[in-house]
Design a protein around this motif. Structure first.
Motif, PDB file in Angstrom:
ATOM      1  N   LYS A   1       0.802  -1.210   0.000  1.00  0.00           N
ATOM      2  CA  LYS A   1       0.000   0.000   0.000  1.00  0.00           C
ATOM      3  C   LYS A   1       0.836   1.262   0.000  1.00  0.00           C
ATOM      4  CE  LYS A   1      -4.633  -0.786   1.326  1.00  0.00           C
ATOM      5  NZ  LYS A   1      -5.591  -0.964   2.387  1.00  0.00           N
ATOM      6  N   GLN A   2       1.957   1.223   0.647  1.00  0.00           N
ATOM      7  CA  GLN A   2       2.723   2.458   0.781  1.00  0.00           C
ATOM      8  C   GLN A   2       3.254   2.950  -0.558  1.00  0.00           C
ATOM      9  OE1 GLN A   2       3.423  -0.305   2.508  1.00  0.00           O
ATOM     10  NE2 GLN A   2       5.594  -0.769   2.593  1.00  0.00           N
ATOM     11  N   THR A   3       3.270   2.089  -1.532  1.00  0.00           N
ATOM     12  CA  THR A   3       3.825   2.514  -2.807  1.00  0.00           C
ATOM     13  C   THR A   3       2.812   3.241  -3.669  1.00  0.00           C
ATOM     14  OG1 THR A   3       3.188   0.544  -3.996  1.00  0.00           O
ATOM     15  CG2 THR A   3       5.294   0.479  -2.838  1.00  0.00           C
ATOM     16  N   TYR A   4       1.562   3.070  -3.343  1.00  0.00           N
ATOM     17  CA  TYR A   4       0.597   3.498  -4.347  1.00  0.00           C
ATOM     18  C   TYR A   4       0.402   5.008  -4.417  1.00  0.00           C
ATOM     19  CZ  TYR A   4      -3.508   5.112  -2.018  1.00  0.00           C
ATOM     20  OH  TYR A   4      -4.394   5.867  -1.345  1.00  0.00           O
ATOM     21  N   ILE A   5       0.651   5.671  -3.298  1.00  0.00           N
ATOM     22  CA  ILE A   5       0.401   7.113  -3.327  1.00  0.00           C
ATOM     23  C   ILE A   5       1.310   7.802  -4.346  1.00  0.00           C
ATOM     24  CG2 ILE A   5       1.991   7.579  -1.404  1.00  0.00           C
ATOM     25  CD1 ILE A   5      -1.308   9.383  -2.267  1.00  0.00           C
ATOM     26  N   LYS A   6       2.477   7.212  -4.514  1.00  0.00           N
ATOM     27  CA  LYS A   6       3.371   7.803  -5.501  1.00  0.00           C
ATOM     28  C   LYS A   6       2.800   7.628  -6.916  1.00  0.00           C
ATOM     29  CE  LYS A   6       6.703   7.001  -2.118  1.00  0.00           C
ATOM     30  NZ  LYS A   6       7.243   5.861  -1.401  1.00  0.00           N
ATOM     31  N   THR A   7       2.267   6.456  -7.155  1.00  0.00           N
ATOM     32  CA  THR A   7       1.618   6.235  -8.444  1.00  0.00           C
ATOM     33  C   THR A   7       0.505   7.252  -8.658  1.00  0.00           C
ATOM     34  OG1 THR A   7       1.953   3.914  -7.998  1.00  0.00           O
ATOM     35  CG2 THR A   7       0.607   4.477  -9.926  1.00  0.00           C
ATOM     36  N   ALA A   8      -0.287   7.440  -7.605  1.00  0.00           N
ATOM     37  CA  ALA A   8      -1.410   8.370  -7.715  1.00  0.00           C
ATOM     38  C   ALA A   8      -0.901   9.767  -8.002  1.00  0.00           C
ATOM     39  CB  ALA A   8      -2.230   8.352  -6.434  1.00  0.00           C
ATOM     40  N   ALA A   9       0.141  10.140  -7.309  1.00  0.00           N
ATOM     41  CA  ALA A   9       0.690  11.475  -7.508  1.00  0.00           C
ATOM     42  C   ALA A   9       1.189  11.640  -8.954  1.00  0.00           C
ATOM     43  CB  ALA A   9       1.823  11.720  -6.526  1.00  0.00           C
ATOM     44  N   ALA A  10       1.892  10.608  -9.410  1.00  0.00           N
ATOM     45  CA  ALA A  10       2.378  10.644 -10.785  1.00  0.00           C
ATOM     46  C   ALA A  10       1.211  10.771 -11.758  1.00  0.00           C
ATOM     47  CB  ALA A  10       3.177   9.384 -11.083  1.00  0.00           C
TER      48      ALA A  10
ATOM     49  N   GLY B   1     -10.205  13.390   6.244  1.00  0.00           N
ATOM     50  CA  GLY B   1      -9.348  12.224   6.441  1.00  0.00           C
ATOM     51  C   GLY B   1      -8.457  11.866   5.262  1.00  0.00           C
ATOM     52  N   TYR B   2      -9.048  11.839   4.070  1.00  0.00           N
ATOM     53  CA  TYR B   2      -8.279  11.392   2.915  1.00  0.00           C
ATOM     54  C   TYR B   2      -7.085  12.306   2.657  1.00  0.00           C
ATOM     55  CZ  TYR B   2      -7.306   9.523  -1.729  1.00  0.00           C
ATOM     56  OH  TYR B   2      -6.692   8.948  -2.808  1.00  0.00           O
ATOM     57  N   ASN B   3      -7.314  13.607   2.773  1.00  0.00           N
ATOM     58  CA  ASN B   3      -6.218  14.547   2.536  1.00  0.00           C
ATOM     59  C   ASN B   3      -5.119  14.417   3.588  1.00  0.00           C
ATOM     60  OD1 ASN B   3      -7.385  15.529   0.269  1.00  0.00           O
ATOM     61  ND2 ASN B   3      -8.123  17.430   1.177  1.00  0.00           N
ATOM     62  N   LEU B   4      -5.542  14.264   4.854  1.00  0.00           N
ATOM     63  CA  LEU B   4      -4.572  14.094   5.936  1.00  0.00           C
ATOM     64  C   LEU B   4      -3.695  12.863   5.721  1.00  0.00           C
ATOM     65  CD1 LEU B   4      -6.292  14.669   9.404  1.00  0.00           C
ATOM     66  CD2 LEU B   4      -4.363  15.887   8.391  1.00  0.00           C
ATOM     67  N   MET B   5      -4.298  11.840   5.119  1.00  0.00           N
ATOM     68  CA  MET B   5      -3.617  10.547   5.036  1.00  0.00           C
ATOM     69  C   MET B   5      -2.782  10.401   3.775  1.00  0.00           C
ATOM     70  SD  MET B   5      -5.389   6.921   5.834  1.00  0.00           S
ATOM     71  CE  MET B   5      -4.602   5.323   5.516  1.00  0.00           C
TER      72      MET B   5
ATOM     73  N   LEU C   1      -2.566  13.069   0.831  1.00  0.00           N
ATOM     74  CA  LEU C   1      -2.120  14.155  -0.045  1.00  0.00           C
ATOM     75  C   LEU C   1      -0.959  14.930   0.552  1.00  0.00           C
ATOM     76  CD1 LEU C   1      -5.146  15.643  -1.953  1.00  0.00           C
ATOM     77  CD2 LEU C   1      -3.665  13.712  -2.463  1.00  0.00           C
ATOM     78  N   ASP C   2       0.143  14.993  -0.160  1.00  0.00           N
ATOM     79  CA  ASP C   2       1.307  15.767   0.255  1.00  0.00           C
ATOM     80  C   ASP C   2       1.828  15.344   1.616  1.00  0.00           C
ATOM     81  OD1 ASP C   2       0.862  17.273  -2.077  1.00  0.00           O
ATOM     82  OD2 ASP C   2      -0.606  18.493  -0.995  1.00  0.00           O
ATOM     83  N   VAL C   3       1.930  14.048   1.821  1.00  0.00           N
ATOM     84  CA  VAL C   3       2.441  13.571   3.103  1.00  0.00           C
ATOM     85  C   VAL C   3       3.931  13.860   3.174  1.00  0.00           C
ATOM     86  CG1 VAL C   3       2.864  11.552   4.543  1.00  0.00           C
ATOM     87  CG2 VAL C   3       0.728  11.739   3.245  1.00  0.00           C
ATOM     88  N   THR C   4       4.326  14.563   4.217  1.00  0.00           N
ATOM     89  CA  THR C   4       5.749  14.811   4.416  1.00  0.00           C
ATOM     90  C   THR C   4       6.043  14.505   5.872  1.00  0.00           C
ATOM     91  OG1 THR C   4       5.194  17.100   4.820  1.00  0.00           O
ATOM     92  CG2 THR C   4       6.033  16.557   2.634  1.00  0.00           C
TER      93      THR C   4
ATOM     94  N   ILE D   1      -3.896  10.136  10.427  1.00  0.00           N
ATOM     95  CA  ILE D   1      -2.520  10.579  10.692  1.00  0.00           C
ATOM     96  C   ILE D   1      -1.584   9.378  10.783  1.00  0.00           C
ATOM     97  CG2 ILE D   1      -1.016  11.658  12.415  1.00  0.00           C
ATOM     98  CD1 ILE D   1      -3.211  13.725  12.891  1.00  0.00           C
ATOM     99  N   GLN D   2      -1.934   8.366  11.599  1.00  0.00           N
ATOM    100  CA  GLN D   2      -1.052   7.201  11.668  1.00  0.00           C
ATOM    101  C   GLN D   2      -1.034   6.477  10.317  1.00  0.00           C
ATOM    102  OE1 GLN D   2      -1.988   3.610  11.973  1.00  0.00           O
ATOM    103  NE2 GLN D   2      -4.070   4.195  11.331  1.00  0.00           N
ATOM    104  N   GLY D   3      -2.151   6.520   9.599  1.00  0.00           N
ATOM    105  CA  GLY D   3      -2.172   5.889   8.282  1.00  0.00           C
ATOM    106  C   GLY D   3      -1.188   6.547   7.324  1.00  0.00           C
ATOM    107  N   SER D   4      -1.044   7.871   7.459  1.00  0.00           N
ATOM    108  CA  SER D   4      -0.118   8.597   6.572  1.00  0.00           C
ATOM    109  C   SER D   4       1.322   8.150   6.795  1.00  0.00           C
ATOM    110  CB  SER D   4      -0.239  10.112   6.806  1.00  0.00           C
ATOM    111  OG  SER D   4       0.434  10.494   8.000  1.00  0.00           O
ATOM    112  N   TRP D   5       1.619   7.692   7.992  1.00  0.00           N
ATOM    113  CA  TRP D   5       2.988   7.260   8.301  1.00  0.00           C
ATOM    114  C   TRP D   5       3.421   6.068   7.463  1.00  0.00           C
ATOM    115  CZ3 TRP D   5       2.707   7.087  14.420  1.00  0.00           C
ATOM    116  CH2 TRP D   5       2.432   8.370  14.881  1.00  0.00           C
ATOM    117  N   VAL D   6       2.455   5.252   7.068  1.00  0.00           N
ATOM    118  CA  VAL D   6       2.803   4.038   6.329  1.00  0.00           C
ATOM    119  C   VAL D   6       2.233   4.104   4.906  1.00  0.00           C
ATOM    120  CG1 VAL D   6       2.808   1.521   6.342  1.00  0.00           C
ATOM    121  CG2 VAL D   6       2.735   2.773   8.517  1.00  0.00           C
ATOM    122  N   TRP D   7       0.920   4.025   4.780  1.00  0.00           N
ATOM    123  CA  TRP D   7       0.313   3.969   3.448  1.00  0.00           C
ATOM    124  C   TRP D   7       0.378   5.309   2.723  1.00  0.00           C
ATOM    125  CZ3 TRP D   7      -4.603   0.860   5.288  1.00  0.00           C
ATOM    126  CH2 TRP D   7      -4.210  -0.442   5.582  1.00  0.00           C
TER     127      TRP D   7
END
Lengths: 441, 441, 441
Positions: free
Chosen positions: A3-12, B91-95, B97-100, B174-180
């Motif tokens: 799952k962690q890889t997919y956000i990059k795909t989405a961003a791309a 939620g979706y944006n927090l998890m 979009l633009d996770v840094t 928030i914890q979801g953003s850490w991984v997925w």
């Protein structure tokens, strides 16, 4: 893939579309693959709609008294069976084949043209004829399911099933031909994506007509003018039924994209799924908040009907609205239910499960709302469609109910109603070991 | 095609791959077809996960007493509705979009970028944004469902729903953003395929915190130190709920492949389905054998929780293990449940449905087990992820529970608890005609 | 796309095929896409078949008395778990690998050949090995589910589960290898598309053998020669179970096309869905009309068994018959059930849920009916298959039942039967708050 890889795909992916502007080169879906995907969509989504028959059965089983539970179960499995057979015998042809103006073909029996299979060929953008038949058939059954809940606890089994034959063989297909068959309302531009009017209001009008002619259940409306609530026997079953309907509705609305053979249709189906879910959520939350404000308590059955009303409301146009708009459209549906249930009681129209508010009133609202979310739809045309179909169904239903009343009769006698339909009509009990429901209520 | 013909195809297929070595020439999935298949996988598998909301509702309805059944039904449909709306709002944006590092974007409202639809283009390997939103949304709801069961029969309706808002809008994303979302734990290499930790343990930690702060149900733990079992009112419903969860879990884990647009992703999804099924089976059989040995009887609810624990255990890595390993991973989950339920009782932590053993403890086990079955995963990193997420959720949940406690209160008063939440909070009964549950227990 | 537009597409499609004769140029499904679609069909349809395990659990829960309900729930989740594990350990190899004449390979353990995944290649017309394993596994479980219902309310839990091991590890796979594994019956031309004989009759024969050896429930057949009906405790659950089976059967029969990678296979699957639905409908309507004529009342449980019998009847050949023929085939199934239930009672064979009429007798009918609808099938060959498999299953089952009887015993003692299996074997009650079922019956 993780799952962690997919956000990059989405961003791309977003970058490729939204920002760069220039479309990337791509290879299109080939015509046979499109045919397979279109067909499979009808089958998977159609199976979900079939599952709604179980949802109605459980919802209604939970909301009637235990002395009438087995009968409502039987009615639901019987009506689903009858709907399939009548749609095979006459309904599909009436609704879809050679529609000119007001009605299709009246040639009995229908079978898929299997030239495709034999020749091993297929059209670009096509689909299996049987898969379309299957998907359309489950919609007829839904309209009939709506009627059974409203008229529960006092209608005769075989009279109800007689009406189901007339509804599914004649009423539903003819009005359906006006829009989905390409008839006069379609030509006017009337828009009803998955059937807020064509399915839900149709069931609701037939139920309204039946409820008035049949009369209220004994004891529901006191001579003192007070309304005596008759609680359902098994609320977890009613909850289960609502969840089943919610799940099935993804197929109901999602399958109504009528295609899955292109990126555009897949995107549309995804938007439909998301909006359908959020409209139901909006209906639940709105109904809960409003009942809390009005009655200082939240009523479970209102929340359940709020979900259904939200779903019905979005059904006329689940693809175009934004997600936020979908929540609002559903929320208005939830509010309608909370306000309409006591209104019907004031009019002494006894609708056992709240089908008329949830399917008819929310269906009208949803059909009107198309003119808000879809710039191509006209408010006036939507109203014409609502009124024309409403009048047609109401008049025909009323005639059919009266015909049944004066011939075989539609209402069980008073003693049978007190005893309960399960003992009187089936000679058994739904819950023979649990309490003595038939004596206490 | 007939079934008897297929084994020959399979044999030919095996011969082509395994034996001949040389890969046959083949034509690859084109990019638009891949896009459609990826999207459709999110929708079909996501619908199965949505169905898990019904599974939790039925499981919990069956395991509470009849006097609290309607309330738990209402909580379950309400939490699913709220989860969707909050995930849309923030939620979706927090998890995603633009996770840094530690968090995504806090821009409220989310809607799919429909540039794809408008331009008629799409990325290779892409999918509809709405379909991804739908698939991710149903996971949030699952985390909230876990909490409702543990805290049943004494928590106030609106306080619980207030916590659901905080859990689904803040804690989970928030914890979801850490991984997925690609945040710091993803960068460390923490691996949690479909959410043994990110979904199930999160729900479990929030439930644990709530159960401690809320306290046990009246009468559960006697002053004499003895535990008084409080049996559930409707075990077939609990069984149904478990089957629903099992079915839904195919979507939960299978959809987490996040793709269906290639043979490799289809193969992975198939392995996930098979392993998911066998882990659940291992959990059931292990729980049955262990209870037979320990208590000389098999307990149905332990078998049901064994299935769930098996499913949770395989969720962190359902693709890599062999089938035999999947059975063992699930079996350990089943054993954990049987041992942990009495342990919690010893600590006087009252978990009505066994959610903490099945989701939290088995979730920890499953996350650790990744390091066994997947050579790329590190035992230490897995532990860091478990502890970091556990600490975050436990601290935030505890703060939120206390805030709710000192403001609107979280526990119904003693009289309401005795009467039952259905009458006290909803003013109705779930089974008005069956026995007199609220007086006997 | 809107619904109103699609009829034109359909008309165009029909014109292109049926009338013009010449096939339009088309691009075929590429081999990797076909691989993905074939695999996905196994997963989606297989998940629907898994769902049938829940259907049997609910059907049987509804048709037993409340004192035996938790036990039948436990048996159903346990048998599904065991079936998966034994099919992994030995069943799949026995049934499909290296079948020569009468049996496959006896090499224990099975795992998918993942050469495909590693090499990134795949065969044209192929599918993931795991997806096939998953799809075949759920069929084994179905056969075992059939047995549990017939023998409910008096069989010992662990003895039943011991028989499940033998049925799923030995009996089912060996006879399955004769047809679907490509063994001697397949070579003779015996045709059983999705298992009227291979699955349903097998379960039925094992149940018949068990019911005779086990004997009737105490009190079912009076010393005066009269039959005392023992009503089920929860008919809405039985109704739900039937709807679940109906839904699951789309996967059972539809997935048995074994492919989705071409227009031809999609067309076949669509025909299967439509026919499966109509056969069930025919079974319901025929059972209702016949019970109305014979008993002047309609029996809900007969209508439910009519649906199941209709489904079993079409299972041997759901693709070839016309829709009208499918209704008739199903209707005969419904009639068989109504006539066979009293016949079994006359023979004092106590089948709690009517599994033997619905699965065995309708399964025989369906297998014979193949010779009517499919010109390639031979009446004699169909009979040979029915008799050979029947004899094999009956003999082996009888041996196994006797072995279990003389070792650990198969029947609970009389006092336990009166008390109910839930208290005796599990130490709990399915519905502790509802009435006092165990004392009244």
């Amino acid at each position: 893939m993780r799952k962690q890889t997919y956000i990059k795909t989405a961003a791309a992916s977003l970058a490729a579309f939204g920002l760069l502007g220039a479309a990337p080169a791509f290879a299109a879906v080939d015509s046979e693959t499109a045919y397979v995907l279109n067909t499979f969509s009808f089958l998977v989504n159609g199976a979900l709609v079939m599952w709604m028959a179980a949802g109605f059965a459980m919802l209604e089983s939970g909301l009637v008294r235990s002395k009438n539970t087995a009968t409502i179960c039987l009615k639901n499995i019987a009506l689903y069976s009858i709907a399939g057979i009548t749609f095979y015998l006459v309904g599909y042809n009436l609704m879809y084949l050679d529609v000119t103006g007001f009605i299709g073909s009246f040639s009995p029996f229908w079978s898929p043209d299997d030239a495709e299979a034999l020749a091993g060929t297929f059209a670009d953008g096509g689909y299996s004829a049987s898969s379309d038949w299957f998907f359309q058939m489950v919609f007829v059954a839904t309209a009939a399911s709506i009627v059974s809940g409203a008229l529960a606890e006092r209608i005769k089994l075989w009279s109800f099933l007689g009406f189901v034959v007339l509804l599914t063989a004649i009423i539903y297909p003819i009005q359906g031909s006006w829009v989905w068959g390409g008839g006069w309302l379609a030509e006017m531009g009337f828009s009803d994506y998955a059937g807020s009017t064509l399915v839900h209001s149709v069931g609701g009008w037939a139920a309204l007509s039946g409820a008035i002619i049949l009369g209220a259940r004994k004891g529901k409306y006191g001579t003192d003018g007070r309304v005596h609530p008759i609680p359902g026997a098994n609320l977890p079953l009613a909850t289960l039924g609502t969840f089943v309907l919610w799940l099935g509705w993804f197929g109901f609305n999602g399958g109504s994209v009528l295609a899955l053979g292109s990126a555009a249709s897949a995107i549309e189906m995804a938007n439909v799924f998301a909006n359908t879910n959020l409209a139901a959520a909006g209906g639940v939350v709105a109904a809960m908040i409003l009942t809390q404000i009005m009655y200082k308590k939240v009523d479970l059955t209102m929340a359940l009907n709020g979900a259904i009303a939200g779903l019905v409301s979005i059904t006329a146009e689940p693809a175009d609205p934004s997600m936020g708009m979908a929540i609002l459209i559903g929320a208005v549906g939830g509010i309608i239910v909370v306000l309409a249930v006591p209104l019907l009681d004031k009019l002494k129209i006894d609708d056992v499960v709240g089908a008329i508010p949830a399917h008819l009133f929310a269906g009208i609202w949803g059909t009107i709302a198309v003119a808000i979310s879809d710039a191509e739809a006209s408010f006036v045309t939507q109203l014409i469609g609502i009124v024309a179909i409403g009048a047609f169904v109401l008049v025909l239903s009323t005639i059919f109910w009266f015909l049944l009343k004066v011939t075989i009769g539609i209402r069980v006698d008073e003693e049978e109603e007190v005893t309960g339909l399960d003992k009187a009509e089936l000679g058994l009990e739904a819950y023979p070991e649990f309490g003595r429901g038939s004596q206490t209520l």
